[in-house]
Scaffold this active site. Structure first.
Site, PDB file in Angstrom:
ATOM      1  N   CYS A 113       0.815  -1.227   0.000  1.00 36.05           N
ATOM      2  CA  CYS A 113       0.000   0.000   0.000  1.00 36.05           C
ATOM      3  C   CYS A 113       0.849   1.278   0.000  1.00 36.05           C
ATOM      4  CB  CYS A 113      -0.938   0.011   1.196  1.00 36.05           C
ATOM      5  SG  CYS A 113      -2.102  -1.353   1.150  1.00 36.05           S
ATOM      6  N   HIS A 250      -3.394   7.425   2.259  1.00 35.10           N
ATOM      7  CA  HIS A 250      -3.772   6.102   1.762  1.00 35.10           C
ATOM      8  C   HIS A 250      -5.187   5.802   2.223  1.00 35.10           C
ATOM      9  CE1 HIS A 250      -3.917   1.970   0.772  1.00 35.10           C
ATOM     10  NE2 HIS A 250      -3.759   1.522   2.011  1.00 35.10           N
ATOM     11  N   ASN A 280     -10.031  -0.023  -0.637  1.00 32.49           N
ATOM     12  CA  ASN A 280      -8.572   0.041  -0.513  1.00 32.49           C
ATOM     13  C   ASN A 280      -7.958  -0.527  -1.797  1.00 32.49           C
ATOM     14  OD1 ASN A 280      -5.870  -0.284   0.076  1.00 32.49           O
ATOM     15  ND2 ASN A 280      -6.196  -1.206   2.079  1.00 32.49           N
TER      16      ASN A 280
HETATM   17  O1  UT7 Z   1      -3.924  -0.965   3.368  1.00 31.45           O
HETATM   18  C1  UT7 Z   1      -3.188  -1.724   4.248  1.00 31.45           C
HETATM   19  C2  UT7 Z   1      -3.491  -1.373   5.621  1.00 31.45           C
HETATM   20  N1  UT7 Z   1      -4.712  -2.034   6.036  1.00 31.45           N
HETATM   21  C3  UT7 Z   1      -5.473  -1.424   6.894  1.00 31.45           C
HETATM   22  O2  UT7 Z   1      -5.208  -0.305   7.228  1.00 31.45           O
HETATM   23  C4  UT7 Z   1      -6.623  -2.184   7.500  1.00 31.45           C
HETATM   24  C5  UT7 Z   1      -6.622  -1.932   8.992  1.00 31.45           C
HETATM   25  N2  UT7 Z   1      -7.713  -2.530   9.694  1.00 31.45           N
HETATM   26  C6  UT7 Z   1      -9.001  -2.161   9.550  1.00 31.45           C
HETATM   27  O3  UT7 Z   1      -9.316  -1.323   8.736  1.00 31.45           O
HETATM   28  C7  UT7 Z   1     -10.025  -2.765  10.492  1.00 31.45           C
HETATM   29  O4  UT7 Z   1      -9.368  -3.462  11.524  1.00 31.45           O
HETATM   30  C8  UT7 Z   1     -11.036  -3.703   9.785  1.00 31.45           C
HETATM   31  C9  UT7 Z   1     -11.946  -2.889   8.891  1.00 31.45           C
HETATM   32  C10 UT7 Z   1     -10.285  -4.728   8.961  1.00 31.45           C
HETATM   33  C11 UT7 Z   1     -11.897  -4.416  10.815  1.00 31.45           C
HETATM   34  O5  UT7 Z   1     -12.529  -3.470  11.654  1.00 31.45           O
HETATM   35  P1  UT7 Z   1     -12.487  -3.677  13.252  1.00 31.45           P
HETATM   36  O6  UT7 Z   1     -13.314  -2.615  13.821  1.00 31.45           O
HETATM   37  O7  UT7 Z   1     -11.042  -3.747  13.659  1.00 31.45           O
HETATM   38  O8  UT7 Z   1     -13.240  -5.059  13.421  1.00 31.45           O
HETATM   39  P2  UT7 Z   1     -12.708  -6.406  14.056  1.00 31.45           P
HETATM   40  O9  UT7 Z   1     -11.678  -7.030  13.183  1.00 31.45           O
HETATM   41  O10 UT7 Z   1     -12.376  -6.155  15.481  1.00 31.45           O
HETATM   42  O11 UT7 Z   1     -14.024  -7.293  13.955  1.00 31.45           O
HETATM   43  C12 UT7 Z   1     -15.211  -6.969  14.708  1.00 31.45           C
HETATM   44  C13 UT7 Z   1     -16.273  -8.007  14.401  1.00 31.45           C
HETATM   45  C14 UT7 Z   1     -15.763  -9.430  14.537  1.00 31.45           C
HETATM   46  O12 UT7 Z   1     -16.768 -10.203  15.133  1.00 31.45           O
HETATM   47  P3  UT7 Z   1     -16.686 -10.590  16.689  1.00 31.45           P
HETATM   48  O13 UT7 Z   1     -15.417 -11.344  16.861  1.00 31.45           O
HETATM   49  O14 UT7 Z   1     -16.689  -9.269  17.413  1.00 31.45           O
HETATM   50  O15 UT7 Z   1     -17.923 -11.391  16.894  1.00 31.45           O
HETATM   51  C15 UT7 Z   1     -15.595  -9.875  13.091  1.00 31.45           C
HETATM   52  O16 UT7 Z   1     -15.743 -11.262  12.940  1.00 31.45           O
HETATM   53  O17 UT7 Z   1     -16.741  -7.865  13.058  1.00 31.45           O
HETATM   54  C16 UT7 Z   1     -16.711  -9.145  12.413  1.00 31.45           C
HETATM   55  N3  UT7 Z   1     -16.479  -8.952  10.987  1.00 31.45           N
HETATM   56  C17 UT7 Z   1     -17.461  -8.717  10.110  1.00 31.45           C
HETATM   57  N4  UT7 Z   1     -18.786  -8.615  10.244  1.00 31.45           N
HETATM   58  C18 UT7 Z   1     -19.509  -8.366   9.161  1.00 31.45           C
HETATM   59  C19 UT7 Z   1     -15.293  -8.942  10.326  1.00 31.45           C
HETATM   60  N5  UT7 Z   1     -15.496  -8.707   9.024  1.00 31.45           N
HETATM   61  C20 UT7 Z   1     -16.827  -8.566   8.866  1.00 31.45           C
HETATM   62  C21 UT7 Z   1     -17.634  -8.311   7.748  1.00 31.45           C
HETATM   63  N6  UT7 Z   1     -18.977  -8.204   7.938  1.00 31.45           N
HETATM   64  N7  UT7 Z   1     -17.147  -8.130   6.508  1.00 31.45           N
END
Ligand code: UT7
Length: 323
Positions: A113, A250, A280
């Site tokens: 990225c 980004h 992204n």
């Molecule tokens: O470009 C390279 C750099 N990359 C980034 O900058 C990405 C950085 N990370 C992020 O943007 C975020 O961490 C995410 C968008 C990937 C995830 O957001 P989050 O607020 O950190 O969510 P999380 O991973 O803590 O997940 C929360 C919940 C989980 O369920 P439980 O364990 O709380 O029951 C996930 O299983 O959301 C669930 N979940 C989803 N639910 C519905 C994960 N993906 C999805 C989805 N739809 N697509």
């Protein structure tokens, strides 16, 4: 002193738009979750005949046209990508051929990225050293081809596209009022590999592999790393957040962008956001965002622009330039 000034810009997205609602039929997700957690509303996905090379070539052609130049005016092409058409040759060389360029040289730059920020910095070095007078810097990706479409934690986040700028040597007076790249800061740290990587490759599995990410872990590091390189850019130049006209970060997650801008005291109205439209797009995200803000008239000649990116590796970096 020699400065590397942006002379033109172009961008292209694949034909097919995929809205969040469409993904509700692919994995267990909702439009509401995607919008709330990331700010993404849609992304573009490459069709069968669209590739990193075809998208990158179109973006480069648009940038040349915008600059009023032809391929004969170019010495070097740098393509930032992690999704090349082939393991080799470099997709930059395929683009060079597609553009009809028989002189000069071209190479790929792999910093995921952060690729476009790395490539702009590299182009600046070639220009300042006198090895190149005009460089096409492209960020082009087809990340949809690296995604595990059964993994809802990653497949909803990424998209495809390409953007390009033309950078040209110009005489500056060494002050921050000069047009062109004023400073650049790059960093990497391989100890974070397992947080964001692709589980395949020519020298390991012999396959292309799929993107794997511990999103929460990446998120935890992102804001600190981004603000660190930006503060270094301010310290080198004596410029501050108040001097910035446009912050073009980004586009991975709107929450990361908002938190970074807040920590740096960059006013909300100066932040260019396109993650809602493109998702992204890795190395294509910054030039796509730049092109959007140039096209709609926000970015004008003389504006102070702050670029940043952070991604797999980890790699991260920032470029401060006057448009
Ligand atoms: O470009 C390279 C750099 N990359 C980034 O900058 C990405 C950085 N990370 C992020 O943007 C975020 O961490 C995410 C968008 C990937 C995830 O957001 P989050 O607020 O950190 O969510 P999380 O991973 O803590 O997940 C929360 C919940 C989980 O369920 P439980 O364990 O709380 O029951 C996930 O299983 O959301 C669930 N979940 C989803 N639910 C519905 C994960 N993906 C999805 C989805 N739809 N697509």
């Amino acid at each position: 002193m020699i400065r590397s000034v942006v002379k033109g810009i172009g961008a292209v997205t694949p034909e097919r738009v995929v809205k969040n609602a469409e993904l509700e039929g692919v994995v267990e997700t909702t439009d509401e979750w995607i919008v709330q957690r990331t700010g993404i509303r849609q992304r573009y996905i490459a069709g069968e005949h669209e590739t990193t090379v075809s998208l990158g070539t179109k973006a480069a052609q648009a940038a040349l046209e915008n600059a009023g130049l032809t391929i004969d005016d170019i010495d070097l092409i740098i393509l930032a990508t992690s999704t090349p058409n082939h393991t080799f040759p470099a997709s930059a060389v395929e683009i060079q051929h597609a553009l009809g360029m028989k002189h000069g040289f071209a190479f790929d730059m792999q910093a995921v990225c952060s690729g476009f920020v790395y490539a702009v910095t590299t182009a600046d070095m070639y220009i300042k050293s006198g090895m190149a007078k005009r460089v096409i810097v492209i960020g082009a990706e087809t990340f949809s081809r690296l995604l595990d479409w059964k993994d809802r934690t990653t497949c909803v986040l990424f998209g495809d596209g390409a953007g390009a700028i033309i950078m040209e040597a110009a005489e500056g007076n060494g002050l921050t009022s000069d047009r062109g790249v004023l400073t650049a800061n790059l960093r990497s740290d391989g100890s974070h590999q397992e947080k964001l990587y692709v589980d395949g490759g020519p020298s390991t599995t012999g396959t292309v592999g799929h993107l794997r990410m511990e999103g929460r872990e990446v998120f935890k590091h992102a804001v600190g790393m981004i603000t660190d390189v930006i503060e270094a850019s301010f310290a080198t130049t004596g410029l501050s957040a108040d001097d910035i006209d446009w912050f073009v970060p980004h586009q991975a997650n709107k929450r990361i962008i908002d938190a970074s801008a807040k920590k740096l005291n960059i006013a909300e109205h100066k932040v260019v956001i396109t993650v809602d439209q493109h998702g992204n797009t890795s190395a294509a995200s910054v030039p796509l965002a730049l092109a959007t803000a140039v096209k709609d008239g926000r970015i004008k000649q003389g504006d102070l622009i702050l670029l940043e990116a952070m991604g797999g590796g980890f790699t991260w970096g920032a470029v401060l330039l006057r448009w």
